[in-house]
Design an enzyme around this catalytic site. Structure first.
Site, PDB file in Angstrom:
ATOM      1  N   GLU A 267      -5.338  83.374  13.279  1.00 43.42           N
ATOM      2  CA  GLU A 267      -5.575  82.021  13.159  1.00 43.42           C
ATOM      3  C   GLU A 267      -6.546  81.782  11.929  1.00 43.42           C
ATOM      4  OE1 GLU A 267      -7.073  78.459  16.315  1.00 43.42           O
ATOM      5  OE2 GLU A 267      -7.550  80.730  16.561  1.00 43.42           O
ATOM      6  N   LYS A 338       0.064  74.000  16.052  1.00 44.84           N
ATOM      7  CA  LYS A 338      -0.351  73.952  17.456  1.00 44.84           C
ATOM      8  C   LYS A 338      -0.174  72.894  17.955  1.00 44.84           C
ATOM      9  CE  LYS A 338      -4.258  75.806  19.875  1.00 44.84           C
ATOM     10  NZ  LYS A 338      -5.742  76.442  19.852  1.00 44.84           N
ATOM     11  N   CYS A 390      -3.635  80.885  19.709  1.00 39.88           N
ATOM     12  CA  CYS A 390      -4.637  81.024  20.579  1.00 39.88           C
ATOM     13  C   CYS A 390      -4.389  80.494  21.870  1.00 39.88           C
ATOM     14  CB  CYS A 390      -6.038  79.914  19.896  1.00 39.88           C
ATOM     15  SG  CYS A 390      -7.565  80.459  20.481  1.00 39.88           S
TER      16      CYS A 390
END
Length: 516
Positions: A267, A338, A390
């Site tokens: 990430e 995301k 994540c």
């Protein structure tokens, strides 16, 4: 105030209060990295002992105090990020942590209160417990963007009952933990064996069905992947003078591994904004094509015209195996943005009010925009990649909604440097492995500081890098074909079974009352 203190004194003079608190604390050891999964059943058995047939308010109290122990110990790693990186004084960070734990404890309190309420009016207890707890856990994962961490089913990621995950998912395993815990309580305290036997028989039946209706098998294909763990200190990640040293480090670590079918970086491995890193990305694109491969990396995309900022995964290099050209250009469609953002870390609710209060509410990169909930899989060197960034991996419905029958691997990236050498990163990997078990797709997880690794949900084998080392993991990932029942139907079969059980339980209880 005096009445409240008197009431609390009375509650804490109750031995069951302390039992519930200790049971919640002990539950932490059922999760990674400890892995003592049988403790989950005994913790729930103690909770049942404390709350069985208790009045509504008392049952809610036992649920609340149990969850105080559960979350205070289980997510204690959150305090690391608040205290170390949030710039908060110790008393303030402890207060914030206490508020978070108390908020999360409201959901089990609600579950036990609903159970007691239904029991009071019907006489049934187990079925109301199962459906009330399932409902409260759904709420916990939904309200205020959701925080589904430490659901009960994750305790069984490495237990024998994980064979049920492809059918009922973590959600169904949570129900199983509750039912077995209740059965143990009834066996030990009332010498009543029927609930435990019925639960084990049901579990065995579902396991048999899982074997019969197992549509997943190795496809005969495999993917050689290189996972690059840069181990960049959190304090250095967003300092401009460290941008190029970080980017060159990842480039140098990759240099000997371009022969992999797929190279993956963590990430925001590239700390520069995507528009400003165009030349660097184009160079990576050319290097990947020259070596007949592709690379996926995390990067932040700030769009100057709209002022939207996305936590993004982009693919460079070959899109299809038979391609001879690169694909990268700014805003090319082979990217993932995301969707499920982390409160405080990636967006700040009521930011005009909170940001001036403390550095915790003004962290770098804490004003992200949401990507679409459902997005196309990434395509890299001909492989279809189901991506999650994540925190998103903890949301099973979100991951499942992005699953496709032709998804080759489940790929997730993270930066768990926020949580130091705590049990948080290990829990994060455990959650990721549960998603792989549910969907029956091999997991490839690459992080900045660990846990970086690959996991095969059929053989249940895992390869990992050591935490806090700058290293590259090379692995051959065996691809899997077929759709698991959970991938096809999600939680609905479990919800339907719970509603049927509740209906039958209420009907039986009513008949018993009439015949009495």
């Amino acid at each position: 105030m005096a009445k409240i203190l008197t009431r609390l004194k009375q509650q804490f003079s109750d031995k069951k209060t302390w039992l519930a608190l200790v049971a919640g604390l002990v539950l932490t050891f059922a999760y990674a990295p400890f892995g003592a999964w049988p403790l989950a059943f005994f913790s729930i058995a103690v909770l049942c002992y404390c709350s069985y047939q208790a009045p509504v308010k008392q049952a809610a109290w036992y649920g609340f105090i149990f969850a105080i122990g559960w979350f205070a110990a289980g997510i204690s790693w959150v305090h690391v990020s608040i205290a170390q990186f949030g710039g908060m004084p110790l008393p303030a960070s402890i207060a914030i942590m206490a508020l978070l734990v108390a908020y999360l404890a409201l959901y089990p309190a609600l579950a036990l209160a609903l159970t007691a309420f239904i029991h009071k009016h019907s006489g049934a207890w187990l079925a109301p417990l199962l459906i009330s707890f399932a409902f409260s856990e759904w709420l916990r994962g939904t309200l205020l963007t959701g925080f589904p961490w430490l659901s009960l089913g994750y305790t069984q990621t490495d237990s024998p009952v994980n064979i049920l995950a492809p059918m009922v998912g973590e959600f169904g395993l949570s129900v199983l933990v509750l039912a077995v815990g209740y059965g143990l309580y009834r066996l030990f305290c009332a010498k009543v064996w029927q609930p435990l036997v019925a639960t084990l028989a049901t579990g065995a039946l579902v396991a048999a069905l899982a074997t019969v209706f197992n549509y997943n098998q190795y496809s005969g294909k495999q993917l050689n992947v290189a996972l690059v763990q840069g181990n960049i200190k959190q304090s250095m990640r967003w300092q401009p003078e460290n941008f190029w040293p970080t980017m060159l480090k990842y480039q140098d670590m990759t240099r000997l591994h371009w022969d992999a079918d797929l190279v993956v970086w963590p990430e925001a491995a590239i700390p520069e904004l995507e528009q400003l890193a165009g030349e660097y990305l184009t160079s990576l694109d050319k290097a990947a094509v020259f070596n007949d491969t592709a690379l996926i990396t995390g990067i932040v995309d700030y769009q100057y015209d709209t002022r939207n900022v996305y936590n993004t995964l982009v693919v460079v290099g070959k899109k299809q195996r038979d391609s001879s050209a690169g694909q990268y250009r700014y805003l090319h469609k082979n990217r993932y943005r995301k969707h499920q953002l982390l409160p405080i870390g990636e967006f700040v609710p009521f930011e005009d009010l909170l940001r001036p209060l403390a550095p915790l509410f003004d962290l770098p990169m804490s004003s992200f925009s949401r990507g679409e909930r459902v997005q196309d899989n990434l395509i890299a060197n001909g492989y279809h990649i189901l991506a999650a960034i994540c925190y998103e991996i903890a949301f099973p419905d979100l991951v499942r909604d992005n699953y496709r029958s032709d998804s080759d691997i489940l790929f997730t990236v993270s930066n768990d440097a926020w949580f130091g050498d705590s049990h948080g990163p290990h829990q994060h990997m455990q959650i990721s492995r549960m998603r792989a078990l549910e969907l029956q797709r091999p997991l490839v997880r690459v992080t900045n500081t660990g846990v970086t690794g690959v996991y095969d949900p059929i053989s249940q084998s895992q390869l990992s890098l050591a935490q806090f080392d700058a290293d590259v993991l090379r692995a051959d990932v065996r691809l899997i074909s077929g759709d698991s029942l959970y991938a096809q139907y999600g939680r609905w079969p479990t919800w339907l079974a719970l509603l049927c059980l509740l209906g039958l339980s209420l009907y039986y209880s009513r008949r018993v009352k009439k015949s009495a």
